[in-house]
Design a protein around this motif. Structure first.
Motif, PDB file in Angstrom:
ATOM      1  N   LYS A 182      51.604  44.240  38.730  1.00  0.00           N
ATOM      2  CA  LYS A 182      51.906  44.019  37.434  1.00  0.00           C
ATOM      3  C   LYS A 182      51.115  42.807  36.823  1.00  0.00           C
ATOM      4  CE  LYS A 182      55.956  42.517  34.639  1.00  0.00           C
ATOM      5  NZ  LYS A 182      57.499  42.107  34.662  1.00  0.00           N
ATOM      6  N   VAL A 183      50.790  41.711  37.776  1.00  0.00           N
ATOM      7  CA  VAL A 183      50.017  40.548  37.202  1.00  0.00           C
ATOM      8  C   VAL A 183      48.598  40.798  37.133  1.00  0.00           C
ATOM      9  CG1 VAL A 183      48.981  38.281  37.831  1.00  0.00           C
ATOM     10  CG2 VAL A 183      51.178  38.929  38.257  1.00  0.00           C
ATOM     11  N   LEU A 184      47.847  41.866  37.729  1.00  0.00           N
ATOM     12  CA  LEU A 184      46.710  42.289  37.759  1.00  0.00           C
ATOM     13  C   LEU A 184      46.435  43.307  36.407  1.00  0.00           C
ATOM     14  CD1 LEU A 184      45.464  42.679  41.511  1.00  0.00           C
ATOM     15  CD2 LEU A 184      45.078  40.741  39.621  1.00  0.00           C
ATOM     16  N   SER A 185      47.363  43.969  36.510  1.00  0.00           N
ATOM     17  CA  SER A 185      47.112  44.964  35.150  1.00  0.00           C
ATOM     18  C   SER A 185      47.362  44.180  33.816  1.00  0.00           C
ATOM     19  CB  SER A 185      48.372  46.208  35.385  1.00  0.00           C
ATOM     20  OG  SER A 185      48.552  47.071  36.612  1.00  0.00           O
ATOM     21  N   ALA A 186      48.087  43.440  33.794  1.00  0.00           N
ATOM     22  CA  ALA A 186      48.279  42.480  32.468  1.00  0.00           C
ATOM     23  C   ALA A 186      46.660  41.865  32.265  1.00  0.00           C
ATOM     24  CB  ALA A 186      49.291  41.296  32.733  1.00  0.00           C
ATOM     25  N   GLU A 187      45.981  41.415  33.121  1.00  0.00           N
ATOM     26  CA  GLU A 187      44.730  40.828  33.280  1.00  0.00           C
ATOM     27  C   GLU A 187      43.648  41.889  33.008  1.00  0.00           C
ATOM     28  OE1 GLU A 187      43.954  37.550  33.041  1.00  0.00           O
ATOM     29  OE2 GLU A 187      46.147  37.139  32.963  1.00  0.00           O
ATOM     30  N   LYS A 188      44.008  43.219  32.739  1.00  0.00           N
ATOM     31  CA  LYS A 188      43.211  44.420  32.715  1.00  0.00           C
ATOM     32  C   LYS A 188      42.134  44.873  33.707  1.00  0.00           C
ATOM     33  CE  LYS A 188      43.326  43.629  27.451  1.00  0.00           C
ATOM     34  NZ  LYS A 188      42.351  43.406  26.268  1.00  0.00           N
ATOM     35  N   ILE A 189      42.672  44.466  34.924  1.00  0.00           N
ATOM     36  CA  ILE A 189      42.049  44.897  36.223  1.00  0.00           C
ATOM     37  C   ILE A 189      42.362  46.363  36.332  1.00  0.00           C
ATOM     38  CG2 ILE A 189      41.594  44.786  38.604  1.00  0.00           C
ATOM     39  CD1 ILE A 189      40.754  42.263  36.843  1.00  0.00           C
ATOM     40  N   PRO A 190      41.374  47.316  36.307  1.00  0.00           N
ATOM     41  CA  PRO A 190      41.573  48.847  36.566  1.00  0.00           C
ATOM     42  C   PRO A 190      42.586  49.174  37.618  1.00  0.00           C
ATOM     43  CG  PRO A 190      39.407  48.342  36.350  1.00  0.00           C
ATOM     44  CD  PRO A 190      39.948  46.971  36.543  1.00  0.00           C
ATOM     45  N   ARG A 191      43.479  50.054  37.676  1.00  0.00           N
ATOM     46  CA  ARG A 191      44.591  50.307  38.525  1.00  0.00           C
ATOM     47  C   ARG A 191      43.768  50.867  39.653  1.00  0.00           C
ATOM     48  NH1 ARG A 191      49.968  50.243  37.837  1.00  0.00           N
ATOM     49  NH2 ARG A 191      50.709  49.593  36.043  1.00  0.00           N
ATOM     50  N   GLY A 192      42.687  51.623  39.549  1.00  0.00           N
ATOM     51  CA  GLY A 192      42.024  52.347  40.641  1.00  0.00           C
ATOM     52  C   GLY A 192      41.520  51.087  41.668  1.00  0.00           C
ATOM     53  N   LEU A 193      41.197  49.981  41.416  1.00  0.00           N
ATOM     54  CA  LEU A 193      40.668  49.094  42.212  1.00  0.00           C
ATOM     55  C   LEU A 193      41.888  48.218  42.648  1.00  0.00           C
ATOM     56  CD1 LEU A 193      37.601  47.548  40.358  1.00  0.00           C
ATOM     57  CD2 LEU A 193      37.555  49.050  42.160  1.00  0.00           C
ATOM     58  N   ILE A 194      42.987  47.801  41.915  1.00  0.00           N
ATOM     59  CA  ILE A 194      43.923  46.974  42.474  1.00  0.00           C
ATOM     60  C   ILE A 194      44.708  47.467  43.868  1.00  0.00           C
ATOM     61  CG2 ILE A 194      46.528  46.451  42.096  1.00  0.00           C
ATOM     62  CD1 ILE A 194      45.857  46.529  39.112  1.00  0.00           C
ATOM     63  N   LYS A 195      44.846  48.672  44.165  1.00  0.00           N
ATOM     64  CA  LYS A 195      45.261  49.011  45.354  1.00  0.00           C
ATOM     65  C   LYS A 195      44.364  48.805  46.744  1.00  0.00           C
ATOM     66  CE  LYS A 195      47.033  53.229  47.952  1.00  0.00           C
ATOM     67  NZ  LYS A 195      47.327  54.799  47.840  1.00  0.00           N
ATOM     68  N   ASP A 196      43.146  49.178  46.484  1.00  0.00           N
ATOM     69  CA  ASP A 196      41.962  48.563  47.416  1.00  0.00           C
ATOM     70  C   ASP A 196      41.938  47.187  47.715  1.00  0.00           C
ATOM     71  OD1 ASP A 196      41.725  51.538  47.987  1.00  0.00           O
ATOM     72  OD2 ASP A 196      39.834  51.535  46.403  1.00  0.00           O
ATOM     73  N   ALA A 197      42.058  46.509  46.522  1.00  0.00           N
ATOM     74  CA  ALA A 197      41.833  45.103  46.611  1.00  0.00           C
ATOM     75  C   ALA A 197      43.184  44.511  47.514  1.00  0.00           C
ATOM     76  CB  ALA A 197      41.815  44.379  45.072  1.00  0.00           C
TER      77      ALA A 197
END
Length: 339
Positions: A277-292
C-alpha cells in the motif's frame, strides 16, 4: 542540474608526464618549482637569440626557451611562431634582433635553472601553484582525487609547463538535497606563466564516470581572477568558497546520517499488504514491489533502507534508460519517508 566537463577536457589534453597520482606528489612538485624558480628583470633590447636558439641576457647568461616562452617571445616581437620555425637558426636570430621592442621597462623572465619558463611585462603578477594548493590543503584536506580515469593512470591532478588543474571530491560527504544523494567536489586551476587565470568551481554531484565527466551537478559556484596586481586577493575568495562548501557538507552530512539511521530502523509496514500500500502510493510499479519485498525479507525486513536498496537493484534491470531514470527518482524519494 548541470553536466561539468572541465576535468574531462583536461584528461584528453594532458600527456602522461603531466599527471600525478596523489595530491602530495602534486604539491611536492609545485613546492619544488616555487623554491627553484626566480625572476630575472631584463630590458627586451638586452635579450639576444643566439644561433643555437638560446637566449643570452645582458650579463651573458645563456638560457633555454621552452615552447611556451618561445611563443611569448614571438608575440613580443610581433612575428609568427610558425614562420620563425621555418627559418634557419641564423635567420631567426636576425629576425628577433630587428623586431624585439626597445623599452625602458624591463621584462619579467621566469627561470628555473637555465630554463626560461615565461616572459611578461611589469603588469603581470605571478601566483605560485603551491600557494593555491596551500589553501586547498588547509581548508579541504579531507577531499581526494576521484577514481582513476579510463586511461588507467589519470587521477584528475595535473601540472605541466603551462598550468595546473586539480579535481577533488569528498567520497564520504554524501548528503541529501531535495530527496536525492549528492557529494561535494571542486576544480581548481592556475598558471604561473600566464596561460590561464586563477580559478575554482565547486559543486555537488551525483556521479563521476571514468572519463571524468561530472553528472547531475547542482549548486555550482564559479570564480576566476586574472593575474593582475590583486590576484592574491583571489586566494582569499577561494578560501571563503571552500569554507562554505565544507560547512555545507558537514551540516548536510549530519542531517543525511540522521535520515539514513532512521531509514535503517523504521519499517514501511508490518506485512506485505501494508508495504504494498505504501509503495503503490509512491507510484512504485506493482510488478517490482513483490520481488523487492522478497529481497528485503531475506535481508532483515521491510525497513525503508532495505526496500530502497532492493528496488535500486531491481531498477538496473529495466531496459529503457528513460524508464530506469524515472524509477530511480521515485525510489530515491522513499528516503524522504525517514525525514
Amino acid at each position: 542540474m548541470a553536466t561539468l566537463t572541465k576535468a574531462h577536457n583536461e584528461l584528453f589534453r594532458r600527456s602522461p608526464d603531466e599527471s600525478y597520482d596523489s595530491f602530495d606528489k602534486l604539491y611536492e612538485h609545485c613546492s619544488k618549482q616555487r623554491l627553484q624558480s626566480e625572476d630575472l628583470w631584463e630590458r627586451p633590447q638586452n635579450l639576444t637569440l643566439t644561433h643555437d636558439m638560446t637566449v643570452c641576457t645582458g650579463d651573458g647568461n645563456e638560457l633555454h626557451l621552452n615552447d611556451w616562452s618561445f611563443s611569448q617571445m614571438c608575440r613580443m616581437a610581433g612575428v609568427s611562431k610558425e614562420t620563425v620555425n621555418q627559418l634557419s637558426h641564423r635567420t631567426a636570430s636576425k629576425v628577433f634582433e630587428e623586431t624585439l621592442p626597445r623599452a625602458e621597462k624591463p621584462l619579467q623572465v621566469l627561470t628555473t635553472g637555465s630554463d626560461v619558463r615565461s616572459m611578461h611585462g611589469v603588469a603581470y603578477t605571478r601566483l605560485w601553484n603551491a600557494d593555491l594548493l596551500d589553501v586547498v590543503n588547509e581548508f579541504a584536506s579531507d577531499f581526494a582525487p576521484p577514481q582513476t580515469a579510463m586511461d588507467g593512470t589519470s587521477t584528475g591532478l595535473y601540472c605541466g609547463e603551462q598550468d595546473l588543474f586539480a579535481f577533488m571530491i569528498d567520497p564520504t560527504g554524501w548528503a541529501e538535497i531535495d530527496g536525492q544523494a549528492f557529494a561535494p567536489g571542486f576544480f581548481v586551476w592556475n598558471s604561473e606563466v600566464g596561460k590561464r587565470s586563477l580559478g575554482i568551481q565547486t559543486f555537488w554531484f551525483q556521479k563521476v564516470c571514468q572519463n571524468h565527466i561530472v553528472w547531475d551537478a547542482t549548486e555550482v559556484v564559479d570564480f576566476s581572477r586574472k593575474h593582475t596586481a590583486n590576484v592574491r586577493d583571489g586566494l582569499d575568495e577561494i578560501r571563503c568558497i571552500l569554507e562554505r562548501l565544507v560547512a555545507s557538507r558537514d551540516e548536510r552530512r549530519d542531517s543525511f546520517a540522521t535520515v539514513m539511521k532512521k531509514a535503517m530502523n523504521e519499517r514501511l509496514g508490518s506485512d506485505d499488504e501494508e508495504v504494498t500500500k505504501v509503495l503503490s502510493a509512491e507510484k512504485i510499479p506493482r510488478g517490482l514491489i513483490k520481488d523487492a519485498m522478497e529481497i528485503a525479507r531475506q535481508r532483515g525486513g521491510f525497513t525503508i533502507f532495505a526496500m530502497v536498496d532492493a528496488l535500486t537493484k531491481l531498477s538496473q534491470k529495466v531496459n529503457y534508460a528513460g524508464d530506469r531514470t524515472e524509477l530511480d527518482a521515485r525510489v530515491g524519494q522513499l528516503l524522504a519517508l525517514a525525514a
